[in-house]
Motif scaffolding. Structure first.
Motif, PDB file in Angstrom:
ATOM      1  N   LYS A 123     -64.669  48.359 -13.819  1.00 53.48           N
ATOM      2  CA  LYS A 123     -64.319  49.688 -14.368  1.00 53.48           C
ATOM      3  C   LYS A 123     -62.789  49.790 -14.361  1.00 53.48           C
ATOM      4  N   GLY A 182     -59.514  54.573 -16.332  1.00 53.86           N
ATOM      5  CA  GLY A 182     -59.888  55.856 -15.775  1.00 53.86           C
ATOM      6  C   GLY A 182     -59.915  55.858 -14.258  1.00 53.86           C
ATOM      7  N   ASP A 241     -53.745  61.785 -19.112  1.00 56.92           N
ATOM      8  CA  ASP A 241     -54.957  62.599 -19.138  1.00 56.92           C
ATOM      9  C   ASP A 241     -56.069  61.961 -18.302  1.00 56.92           C
ATOM     10  N   ARG A 242     -56.244  60.656 -18.437  1.00 58.47           N
ATOM     11  CA  ARG A 242     -57.228  59.906 -17.641  1.00 58.47           C
ATOM     12  C   ARG A 242     -56.493  58.769 -16.945  1.00 58.47           C
ATOM     13  N   HIS A 281     -60.376  64.942 -10.973  1.00 63.23           N
ATOM     14  CA  HIS A 281     -60.656  64.034 -12.085  1.00 63.23           C
ATOM     15  C   HIS A 281     -62.106  64.206 -12.530  1.00 63.23           C
ATOM     16  N   ALA A 282     -62.275  64.819 -13.696  1.00 61.56           N
ATOM     17  CA  ALA A 282     -63.611  65.190 -14.171  1.00 61.56           C
ATOM     18  C   ALA A 282     -64.493  63.974 -14.430  1.00 61.56           C
ATOM     19  N   GLU A 283     -63.899  62.850 -14.820  1.00 63.30           N
ATOM     20  CA  GLU A 283     -64.698  61.683 -15.212  1.00 63.30           C
ATOM     21  C   GLU A 283     -64.593  60.557 -14.187  1.00 63.30           C
ATOM     22  N   VAL A 284     -64.390  60.900 -12.918  1.00 66.41           N
ATOM     23  CA  VAL A 284     -64.226  59.868 -11.904  1.00 66.41           C
ATOM     24  C   VAL A 284     -65.535  59.110 -11.689  1.00 66.41           C
ATOM     25  N   LYS A 285     -65.421  57.795 -11.586  1.00 65.77           N
ATOM     26  CA  LYS A 285     -66.575  56.960 -11.266  1.00 65.77           C
ATOM     27  C   LYS A 285     -66.593  56.734  -9.760  1.00 65.77           C
TER      28      LYS A 285
END
Length: 409
Positions: A29, A32, A295-296, A327-331
């Motif tokens: 990954k 991001g 942004d990311r 972070h809205a899209e954190v893995k």
């Protein structure tokens, strides 16, 4: 990695093939934000080095565009050595630092922004002399001298407070305002009023003695805060600095010189942080400043809230939960394969840790996290092995004793 020698490519591919599925998911990954929850013995150093190698393999990013931060010089050395085995001499171009090492390097490369040539680190004896001189200069009726016959009773308290102010990047005016609010609200706080009628005191009446003692404690804190600027001025006159100063200087320079911040934001396209659970407020702010431009952001943190050992220095679980919420899209990846201990010791440790009330699995909404470790150690089973937990319930220090870790013959 296309820039590296062919045999390093082969070596690195071999190391990638050795990763377990969770490690591989974290390494692959690339873009991001990523949060890795890594318990003890789960291969964090190996994971970070593999991720750096994979970034170089899969992108056009240069080694000098990667920043890896950790907490000890030993950690820096271990990371560099592991990376050298993976990718060869290119590892020397990757920015691997402690937080203070990174700030020191930034200051030395940009002295014109700091204007502090000839500074030397503050010694322990010098710090004691400065703090005692500050206390000597106080009037006899100051809250820092009331109630104790020892002139320097509050010396260690002041040192701890000054370090915390720098570590957490606190604003003194905001602390003073918080003190004012706290004192004003004391009569309504639990423990500072009578819950039931007691003698001539009706229910709800303030406990005047308790309030007076707590107010004095807050006045001591206020008096201690007033000494911090004088402490910093004493350092300036002696041309000294402590570790906390370096991070504060860099944060101030980032604020006052946006072009300096922008240069470092653009330089480090990938940021990795080891032992993230040990970051304090100022260190976390360094990371935010470096990554919030995007942004990311490609920011990768590895940590374990169950191993937070620097709470007394300001580190806290909140750093990890804040990262998740920011972070809205954190893995989120959880590593549970342990390569250091047998299952008996892991089960015993888990039996203790499960009693912790502050764990990240209870703080992240909408995510189910299982951090129970599974042993991946290849040893011959021993039917006599026993993990014994001692000290529970008797007031002694809790210990886990593993009686199974004998040499296998």
């Amino acid at each position: 990695m296309r820039k590296l020698a062919h045999h390093y490519n082969l070596t690195f591919q071999t190391e990638l093939d050795r990763l377990n599925p969770a490690q591989r998911a974290a390494v692959e990954k690339i873009d991001g934000p990523v949060m890795v929850l890594a318990g003890p013995g789960t291969g964090k150093t190996h994971l970070l080095a593999a991720r750096i190698g994979n970034i170089l393999l899969e992108t056009d990013t240069g080694a000098h565009n990667i920043l890896c931060l950790t907490f000890t010089e030993a950690g820096v050395k271990a990371m560099r050595e592991r990376l050298l085995k993976f990718i060869g001499p290119e590892a020397h171009r990757v920015g691997i630092f402690t937080f203070h090492g990174f700030c020191s390097n930034l200051i030395q490369q940009n002295l014109h922004y700091f204007g502090r040539p000839g500074l030397e680190p503050l010694g322990d004896l010098e710090k004691i002399r400065i703090v005692r001189r500050l206390l000597d200069d106080l009037a006899k009726n100051t809250p820092l001298k009331q109630g104790y016959n020892v002139d320097y009773f509050y010396e260690p308290h002041l040192m701890h407070l000054f370090a915390a102010i720098k570590a957490e990047n606190w604003d003194l005016d905001l602390i003073r305002q918080a003190i004012d609010r706290y004192v004003a609200e004391l009569p309504e706080k639990e423990g500072f009023y009578y819950v039931k009628k007691y003698r001539d005191k009706p229910a709800g009446a303030p406990k005047e003695g308790e309030i007076e003692l707590e107010t004095l404690r807050m006045e001591r804190l206020r008096a201690a805060l007033d000494l911090f600027p004088r402490y910093q001025e004493a350092l300036r006159k002696l041309r000294r600095y402590d570790y906390g100063d370096m991070i504060g200087w860099v944060l101030r320079a980032f604020h006052e010189h946006p072009s300096l911040l922008r240069a470092y934001q653009e330089r480090y396209q990938y940021v990795l942080i080891d032992e993230f659970q040990d970051t304090n407020g100022a260190q976390d702010e360094i990371i935010r400043r470096l990554t919030d431009y995007w942004d990311r952001p490609n920011v990768f943190i590895v940590g374990d809230d169950d191993q937070a050992i620097y709470e007394f220095q300001g580190a806290r679980l909140r750093s990890m939960t804040d990262f998740f919420q920011r972070h809205a899209e954190v893995k989120v990846v959880t590593l549970t394969d342990n390569y250091r201990s047998r299952q008996a010791i892991l089960d015993a440790a888990s039996a203790l840790i499960d009693h912790n009330t502050k764990r990240i699995g209870k703080e992240l909404p909408g995510i189910e996290i299982n951090k129970h470790l599974t042993s991946a150690v290849e040893v011959r089973p021993d039917p006599t092995e026993l993990a014994e937990v001692q000290g529970l319930g008797n007031g002694s220090e809790d210990q886990i004793i593993d009686k199974s870790l004998h040499p296998v013959r």
